[in-house]
Design a protein around this motif. Structure first.
Motif, PDB file in Angstrom:
ATOM      1  N   GLU A  13       0.934  -2.022   0.083  1.00  0.00           N
ATOM      2  CA  GLU A  13      -0.044   0.090  -0.553  1.00  0.00           C
ATOM      3  C   GLU A  13       1.056   0.773  -0.036  1.00  0.00           C
ATOM      4  O   GLU A  13       1.408   1.335   0.922  1.00  0.00           O
ATOM      5  CB  GLU A  13      -0.644   0.048   1.102  1.00  0.00           C
ATOM      6  N   ILE A  14       1.035   1.538  -1.118  1.00  0.00           N
ATOM      7  CA  ILE A  14       1.526   3.041  -1.400  1.00  0.00           C
ATOM      8  C   ILE A  14       0.717   4.538  -0.334  1.00  0.00           C
ATOM      9  O   ILE A  14      -0.718   4.637  -1.070  1.00  0.00           O
ATOM     10  CB  ILE A  14       2.306   3.296  -2.547  1.00  0.00           C
ATOM     11  N   GLY A  15       1.372   5.153   0.611  1.00  0.00           N
ATOM     12  CA  GLY A  15       0.721   6.545   1.092  1.00  0.00           C
ATOM     13  C   GLY A  15      -0.511   5.573   1.617  1.00  0.00           C
ATOM     14  O   GLY A  15      -1.438   6.481   1.965  1.00  0.00           O
ATOM     15  N   ILE A  37       3.674   1.953   2.757  1.00  0.00           N
ATOM     16  CA  ILE A  37       4.612   2.127   2.357  1.00  0.00           C
ATOM     17  C   ILE A  37       4.236   3.852   2.719  1.00  0.00           C
ATOM     18  O   ILE A  37       3.697   4.349   1.911  1.00  0.00           O
ATOM     19  CB  ILE A  37       5.731   2.001   1.049  1.00  0.00           C
ATOM     20  N   GLU A  38       4.970   4.967   3.475  1.00  0.00           N
ATOM     21  CA  GLU A  38       4.743   6.339   3.800  1.00  0.00           C
ATOM     22  C   GLU A  38       5.606   7.069   4.333  1.00  0.00           C
ATOM     23  O   GLU A  38       6.515   6.850   4.715  1.00  0.00           O
ATOM     24  CB  GLU A  38       3.414   6.137   5.064  1.00  0.00           C
ATOM     25  N   VAL A  39       5.362   8.227   3.883  1.00  0.00           N
ATOM     26  CA  VAL A  39       6.823   9.572   3.909  1.00  0.00           C
ATOM     27  C   VAL A  39       6.185  10.235   5.420  1.00  0.00           C
ATOM     28  O   VAL A  39       7.388  11.439   5.065  1.00  0.00           O
ATOM     29  CB  VAL A  39       7.028  10.533   2.438  1.00  0.00           C
ATOM     30  N   HIS A  40       4.969  10.263   5.432  1.00  0.00           N
ATOM     31  CA  HIS A  40       4.574  11.476   6.300  1.00  0.00           C
ATOM     32  C   HIS A  40       4.816  10.478   7.871  1.00  0.00           C
ATOM     33  O   HIS A  40       4.382   9.541   8.417  1.00  0.00           O
ATOM     34  CB  HIS A  40       2.836  11.293   6.155  1.00  0.00           C
ATOM     35  N   ARG A  41       5.456  11.000   8.906  1.00  0.00           N
ATOM     36  CA  ARG A  41       6.373   9.999   9.382  1.00  0.00           C
ATOM     37  C   ARG A  41       5.466  10.096  10.678  1.00  0.00           C
ATOM     38  O   ARG A  41       4.907   8.936  11.187  1.00  0.00           O
ATOM     39  CB  ARG A  41       7.406  11.366  10.355  1.00  0.00           C
ATOM     40  N   PRO A  42       4.528  10.730  10.835  1.00  0.00           N
ATOM     41  CA  PRO A  42       3.211  10.629  11.926  1.00  0.00           C
ATOM     42  C   PRO A  42       1.906   9.805  11.860  1.00  0.00           C
ATOM     43  O   PRO A  42       1.671   9.146  12.539  1.00  0.00           O
ATOM     44  CB  PRO A  42       2.561  12.388  12.334  1.00  0.00           C
ATOM     45  N   GLY A  43       1.688   9.206  10.428  1.00  0.00           N
ATOM     46  CA  GLY A  43       0.696   8.046  10.188  1.00  0.00           C
ATOM     47  C   GLY A  43       2.078   7.198  10.307  1.00  0.00           C
ATOM     48  O   GLY A  43       0.767   6.155  10.284  1.00  0.00           O
ATOM     49  N   VAL A  44       2.894   6.868   9.934  1.00  0.00           N
ATOM     50  CA  VAL A  44       3.618   5.938  10.581  1.00  0.00           C
ATOM     51  C   VAL A  44       3.280   5.437  11.857  1.00  0.00           C
ATOM     52  O   VAL A  44       3.218   4.142  12.704  1.00  0.00           O
ATOM     53  CB  VAL A  44       5.062   6.199   9.997  1.00  0.00           C
ATOM     54  N   GLY A  45       3.874   6.053  12.538  1.00  0.00           N
ATOM     55  CA  GLY A  45       3.196   6.285  14.236  1.00  0.00           C
ATOM     56  C   GLY A  45       2.867   5.632  14.601  1.00  0.00           C
ATOM     57  O   GLY A  45       2.264   4.924  15.470  1.00  0.00           O
ATOM     58  N   HIS A  46       1.229   5.910  13.701  1.00  0.00           N
ATOM     59  CA  HIS A  46       0.348   5.879  13.835  1.00  0.00           C
ATOM     60  C   HIS A  46      -0.316   4.683  13.980  1.00  0.00           C
ATOM     61  O   HIS A  46      -1.191   3.497  14.243  1.00  0.00           O
ATOM     62  CB  HIS A  46      -1.049   6.448  13.283  1.00  0.00           C
ATOM     63  N   LEU A  47       0.350   4.221  12.116  1.00  0.00           N
ATOM     64  CA  LEU A  47      -0.102   2.759  12.428  1.00  0.00           C
ATOM     65  C   LEU A  47       0.684   1.221  12.878  1.00  0.00           C
ATOM     66  O   LEU A  47      -0.275   0.999  13.443  1.00  0.00           O
ATOM     67  CB  LEU A  47       0.150   2.346  10.872  1.00  0.00           C
ATOM     68  N   MET A  48       1.943   2.543  13.509  1.00  0.00           N
ATOM     69  CA  MET A  48       2.382   0.967  14.787  1.00  0.00           C
ATOM     70  C   MET A  48       1.671   1.081  15.239  1.00  0.00           C
ATOM     71  O   MET A  48       2.018   0.300  16.509  1.00  0.00           O
ATOM     72  CB  MET A  48       3.828   2.162  14.606  1.00  0.00           C
ATOM     73  N   ILE A  67       8.327   4.983  -4.737  1.00  0.00           N
ATOM     74  CA  ILE A  67       8.152   4.940  -5.422  1.00  0.00           C
ATOM     75  C   ILE A  67      10.498   3.839  -5.528  1.00  0.00           C
ATOM     76  O   ILE A  67      10.503   2.826  -5.920  1.00  0.00           O
ATOM     77  CB  ILE A  67       9.065   5.996  -6.503  1.00  0.00           C
ATOM     78  N   GLU A  68      11.574   4.744  -4.636  1.00  0.00           N
ATOM     79  CA  GLU A  68      12.121   4.774  -4.350  1.00  0.00           C
ATOM     80  C   GLU A  68      12.318   2.830  -3.491  1.00  0.00           C
ATOM     81  O   GLU A  68      12.777   2.010  -4.439  1.00  0.00           O
ATOM     82  CB  GLU A  68      12.825   5.233  -3.645  1.00  0.00           C
ATOM     83  N   ILE A  69      11.428   2.822  -3.225  1.00  0.00           N
ATOM     84  CA  ILE A  69      11.623   1.391  -2.490  1.00  0.00           C
ATOM     85  C   ILE A  69      10.979   0.180  -3.058  1.00  0.00           C
ATOM     86  O   ILE A  69      11.864  -0.671  -3.623  1.00  0.00           O
ATOM     87  CB  ILE A  69      10.285   1.261  -1.041  1.00  0.00           C
ATOM     88  N   ILE A  82      -0.789  -3.665  -5.508  1.00  0.00           N
ATOM     89  CA  ILE A  82      -0.636  -2.602  -5.427  1.00  0.00           C
ATOM     90  C   ILE A  82      -2.145  -1.762  -5.021  1.00  0.00           C
ATOM     91  O   ILE A  82      -2.270  -1.820  -5.733  1.00  0.00           O
ATOM     92  CB  ILE A  82       0.135  -2.068  -6.225  1.00  0.00           C
ATOM     93  N   HIS A  83      -1.719  -1.241  -4.192  1.00  0.00           N
ATOM     94  CA  HIS A  83      -2.804  -0.384  -3.124  1.00  0.00           C
ATOM     95  C   HIS A  83      -2.764   1.248  -3.259  1.00  0.00           C
ATOM     96  O   HIS A  83      -1.287   1.786  -3.121  1.00  0.00           O
ATOM     97  CB  HIS A  83      -3.344  -0.267  -2.112  1.00  0.00           C
ATOM     98  N   LEU A  84      -2.901   2.030  -3.520  1.00  0.00           N
ATOM     99  CA  LEU A  84      -2.825   3.437  -4.182  1.00  0.00           C
ATOM    100  C   LEU A  84      -4.252   3.729  -4.075  1.00  0.00           C
ATOM    101  O   LEU A  84      -4.819   4.388  -4.603  1.00  0.00           O
ATOM    102  CB  LEU A  84      -2.389   4.160  -5.496  1.00  0.00           C
ATOM    103  N   PHE A  85      -4.637   4.580  -2.622  1.00  0.00           N
ATOM    104  CA  PHE A  85      -5.856   4.829  -1.805  1.00  0.00           C
ATOM    105  C   PHE A  85      -5.370   6.457  -1.466  1.00  0.00           C
ATOM    106  O   PHE A  85      -5.074   6.919  -1.212  1.00  0.00           O
ATOM    107  CB  PHE A  85      -6.263   4.014  -1.498  1.00  0.00           C
TER     108      PHE A  85
END
Ligand SMILES: C[S@@+](CC[C@H](N)C(=O)[O-])C[C@H]1O[C@@H](n2cnc3c(N)ncnc32)[C@H](O)[C@@H]1O
Length: 182
Positions: A13-15, A37-48, A67-69, A82-85
């Protein structure tokens, strides 16, 4: 992917934003592996936090540009989906080049999806939906699964997302596109 410690179909899942919908999908499909895969740090923390609280163990996360990953870390023809929502729509014409879905992205989809795998995008911006439809339809190697050759109803596996709810609140429509890898 070794990080899961087991073999199972892998969905990227992208973003994923705040990760609510990714966590719900992963909990509902314990037989699948999910890579968010997400660039927004607070979102990553929330999912964790969600994964920890709910004991969900079939999700792994990259806090990096998707894209790099995909280009550097994902084996060719290895992905079941591959999901892009609700990607950022970049509304101004001069910013369209920043959109994730463009011809080079279709090449990447073709390279990373396994045969029979799928790409699923959803957006609440009609012009982006039509643009994605044109770009995905023009590329070789992917087949539109919509019987009418355009959009699909939201499949049961896709929960409503945070940005989708925001768009619905503003009176936006929602367009789902699902293309299968030939
Ligand atoms: C409009 S939000 C949608 C979030 C979520 N999918 C939802 O529907 O609620 C788009 C998300 O994509 C992320 N994003 C944009 N470009 C990205 C990229 N190249 N790699 C990873 N994440 C990206 C943004 O940080 C943002 O969280």
């Amino acid at each position: 992917m070794q990080a899961f410690g087991r073999q199972a179909p892998l969905i990227v899942e992208i973003g994923f934003g705040n990760g609510d919908s990714l966590a719900a999908m992963a909990a509902a499909n314990p037989h699948l592996n999910y890579l968010g895969i997400e660039v927004h740090r607070p979102g990553v923390g929330h999912l964790m936090m969600l994964l920890e609280q709910q004991g969900i163990n079939n999700v792994r996360i990259y806090h990096h540009d998707a894209i790099e990953i995909l280009e550097r870390k994902i084996a060719d023809h290895s992905l079941a989906g591959i999901h892009l929502f609700f990607p950022d729509p970049w509304q101004k014409r001069r910013h369209h080049k920043r959109r994730i879905v463009r011809p080079s992205f279709v090449d990447l989809l073709n390279k990373k999806l396994a045969v029979g795998g799928y790409f699923h995008a959803a957006t609440d911006w009609e012009h982006y939906a039509k643009d994605m439809l044109a770009i995905l339809s023009a590329g070789a190697g992917l087949r539109n699964t919509s019987p009418s050759g355009d959009f699909c109803p939201r499949p049961a596996y896709r929960p409503l997302t945070k940005f989708e709810n925001r768009g619905l609140g503003l009176g936006h429509g929602v367009w789902d596109l699902i293309f299968a890898k030939l």
